[in-house]
Design a protein around this motif. Structure first.
Motif, short mmCIF file in Angstrom:
data_model
loop_
_atom_site.label_atom_id
_atom_site.label_comp_id
_atom_site.label_asym_id
_atom_site.label_seq_id
_atom_site.Cartn_x
_atom_site.Cartn_y
_atom_site.Cartn_z
N UNK A 163 0.86 -1.18 0.00
CA UNK A 163 0.00 0.00 0.00
C UNK A 163 0.89 1.23 0.00
N UNK A 164 0.92 1.91 -1.14
CA UNK A 164 1.84 3.04 -1.29
C UNK A 164 1.27 4.35 -0.80
N UNK A 165 0.12 4.29 -0.14
CA UNK A 165 -0.51 5.53 0.30
C UNK A 165 0.26 6.15 1.46
N UNK A 166 0.68 7.37 1.31
CA UNK A 166 1.39 8.09 2.36
C UNK A 166 0.41 8.40 3.48
N UNK A 167 0.78 8.01 4.72
CA UNK A 167 -0.13 8.22 5.83
C UNK A 167 -0.44 9.70 6.06
N UNK A 168 0.45 10.60 5.59
CA UNK A 168 0.19 12.03 5.75
C UNK A 168 -0.94 12.51 4.86
N UNK A 169 -1.23 11.69 3.80
CA UNK A 169 -2.29 12.09 2.86
C UNK A 169 -3.64 11.46 3.20
N UNK A 170 -3.65 10.59 4.21
CA UNK A 170 -4.91 9.95 4.60
C UNK A 170 -5.78 10.96 5.32
N UNK A 171 -7.00 11.09 4.88
CA UNK A 171 -7.93 12.03 5.49
C UNK A 171 -8.42 11.48 6.81
N UNK A 172 -8.22 12.24 7.86
CA UNK A 172 -8.69 11.81 9.17
C UNK A 172 -10.15 12.21 9.34
N UNK A 173 -10.87 11.40 10.09
CA UNK A 173 -12.27 11.69 10.32
C UNK A 173 -12.42 12.94 11.18
N UNK A 174 -13.61 13.50 11.16
CA UNK A 174 -13.87 14.70 11.94
C UNK A 174 -13.67 14.43 13.42
N UNK A 175 -14.06 13.22 13.89
CA UNK A 175 -13.91 12.89 15.30
C UNK A 175 -12.45 12.87 15.70
N UNK A 176 -11.59 12.31 14.85
CA UNK A 176 -10.16 12.27 15.17
C UNK A 176 -9.56 13.66 15.21
N UNK A 177 -9.98 14.51 14.27
CA UNK A 177 -9.47 15.88 14.28
C UNK A 177 -9.95 16.61 15.52
N UNK A 178 -11.20 16.36 15.93
CA UNK A 178 -11.75 17.02 17.11
C UNK A 178 -11.01 16.58 18.37
N UNK A 179 -10.75 15.28 18.49
CA UNK A 179 -10.04 14.77 19.65
C UNK A 179 -8.61 15.28 19.71
N UNK A 180 -8.08 15.67 18.56
CA UNK A 180 -6.72 16.17 18.52
C UNK A 180 -6.58 17.63 18.89
N UNK A 181 -7.70 18.33 19.09
CA UNK A 181 -7.64 19.75 19.44
C UNK A 181 -7.29 19.93 20.91
N UNK A 182 -6.30 20.76 21.24
CA UNK A 182 -5.88 20.94 22.63
C UNK A 182 -6.96 21.53 23.53
N UNK A 183 -7.85 22.32 22.94
CA UNK A 183 -8.84 23.02 23.76
C UNK A 183 -10.12 22.23 23.99
N UNK A 184 -10.19 20.98 23.49
CA UNK A 184 -11.44 20.23 23.61
C UNK A 184 -11.85 20.04 25.07
N UNK A 185 -10.89 19.63 25.90
CA UNK A 185 -11.21 19.41 27.30
C UNK A 185 -11.71 20.66 27.99
N UNK A 186 -11.10 21.81 27.68
CA UNK A 186 -11.52 23.05 28.32
C UNK A 186 -12.90 23.49 27.85
N UNK A 187 -13.23 23.22 26.59
CA UNK A 187 -14.56 23.55 26.09
C UNK A 187 -15.62 22.74 26.82
N UNK A 188 -15.35 21.46 27.01
CA UNK A 188 -16.28 20.60 27.77
C UNK A 188 -16.44 21.15 29.19
N UNK A 189 -15.32 21.53 29.81
CA UNK A 189 -15.38 22.09 31.15
C UNK A 189 -16.14 23.40 31.20
N UNK A 190 -15.95 24.26 30.19
CA UNK A 190 -16.64 25.54 30.16
C UNK A 190 -18.14 25.36 30.05
N UNK A 191 -18.56 24.41 29.22
CA UNK A 191 -20.00 24.13 29.09
C UNK A 191 -20.57 23.66 30.42
#
Length: 350
Positions: free
Chosen positions: A11-39
């Motif tokens: 499989x010659x697909x470069x992992x950097x070119x693989x599109x990540x799901x929205x959930x994975x991108x969301x979990x990767x955001x540093x501020x996610x935990x603080x947003x949950x806490x703020x709510x």
């Protein structure tokens, strides 16, 4: 002869070119935990304090958040770069005192004092960064020394020049009203008054986010925080980046100091001690790691907003304000644990 066996197709697909799901991108955001806490904090005080959702109350919360958030933004960038600054609280007071005393003693226009204060405050930021890069001492030691020196200078010079522990009033001097318009005015929208510091805060968050995510300097900040030696090996100007971060902290301390001065037209020389921890707490709650290389300016804004909601929510709920620091400490621990859990989940899904 039999035909050679075909090699298995890789499989010659470069992992950097693989599109990540929205959930994975969301979990990767540093501020996610603080947003949950703020709510959670917002919902909690909306239930226990009937006046919390009033427009005037929310404007007060935003103002309290902005006074912390203006400094939390550069502190977050500094932490992403792997360093600390324990002199931020008293540096705000130093900035205000220099502006006030220079204007009063030199009988100059207030704007002259404001300009001199900017130069002096940036010089202290440069001093922190320069000493850090030259001595290789931990930033904790360097900025603790600056904290102690500024605390002594604030008290000593104020008593020496004015004979008291506070500066002289400059409210009747030329240029004061225009300076107050820039640093301490308010906008009236309907029946709600919004302090200009809220605009300063939002503007700084937007600028810092753009720098981190869209510029080469942002890449340098993350690289330096992730590992200074590795960053230096690939050509990142580590020393200049760290000095620049400390000067950014000083610039925001100047803004906060001018707001302090223009709001009351006098400054108490002992103010600011302890505020440095509030700025760091806001950045940590917002997702910045103590080890550097991870965080966001938006997260620091959310952390400051949590601070504002808690400090004013306790008042609106008519609780004993002595409980504030307990809640602040509890939020710090919970936010840190939540941020660590979110980051582990994000790394596991990569």
């Amino acid at each position: 002869m039999s035909a050679p066996t075909a090699a298995p197709v890789q499989d010659a697909t470069d992992e950097r070119l693989v599109r990540r799901s929205y959930l994975r991108r969301l979990l990767g955001r540093p501020e996610l935990g603080s947003v949950v806490g703020a709510v959670a904090v917002f919902v909690f005080f909306s239930v226990v304090a009937s006046s919390f959702l009033q427009a005037s109350s929310l404007s007060t919360v935003l103002y309290a958040s902005s006074t912390i958030g203006i400094m939390a933004v550069p502190v977050a960038l500094l932490m992403i770069g792997g360093e600390f600054d324990l002199s931020t609280g008293v540096m705000v007071t130093t900035s205000a005192l220099v502006s006030s005393m220079f204007s009063y003693q030199m009988t100059a226009n207030v704007w002259v004092g404001v300009g001199v204060s900017l130069l002096v405050t940036l010089a202290f930021g440069f001093f922190n960064g320069f000493m850090l890069t030259r001595t290789k001492l931990p930033s904790f030691i360097i900025t603790l020394g600056t904290f102690l020196m500024l605390t002594g200078l604030n008290l000593g010079f104020t008593k020496l020049i004015s004979g008291t522990v506070s500066s002289k009033t400059i409210g009747d001097m030329e240029g004061f009203e225009s300076a107050r318009t820039l640093f301490a005015s308010h906008l009236t929208i309907g029946d709600v008054d919004l302090q200009v510091t809220i605009l300063w805060w939002f503007g700084l968050v937007a600028l810092a986010t753009w720098v981190l995510l869209r510029t080469r300097v942002g890449n340098w900040i993350f690289a330096v925080g992730g590992g200074a030696d590795a960053a230096r090996a690939v050509g990142v100007p580590v020393n200049k980046t760290k000095i620049g971060l400390y000067m950014a902290v000083a610039f925001c301390a100047w803004i906060s100091g001018q707001h302090l001065l223009m709001s009351y037209d006098v400054v108490q020389s002992g103010e600011g001690v302890g505020n440095e921890f509030l700025y760091i707490i806001a950045a940590v709650i917002g997702g910045c790691l103590m080890t550097g290389g991870y965080g966001s300016a938006i997260g620091s804004a959310v952390g400051a907003f949590i601070f504002g909601m808690t400090s004013k929510g306790i008042v609106y709920a008519q609780w004993n304000p002595d409980w504030f620091k307990f809640f602040l400490g509890a939020m710090l621990l919970l936010a840190t644990l939540l941020n660590a859990w979110v980051r582990k989940r994000a790394e596991a899904k990569k």
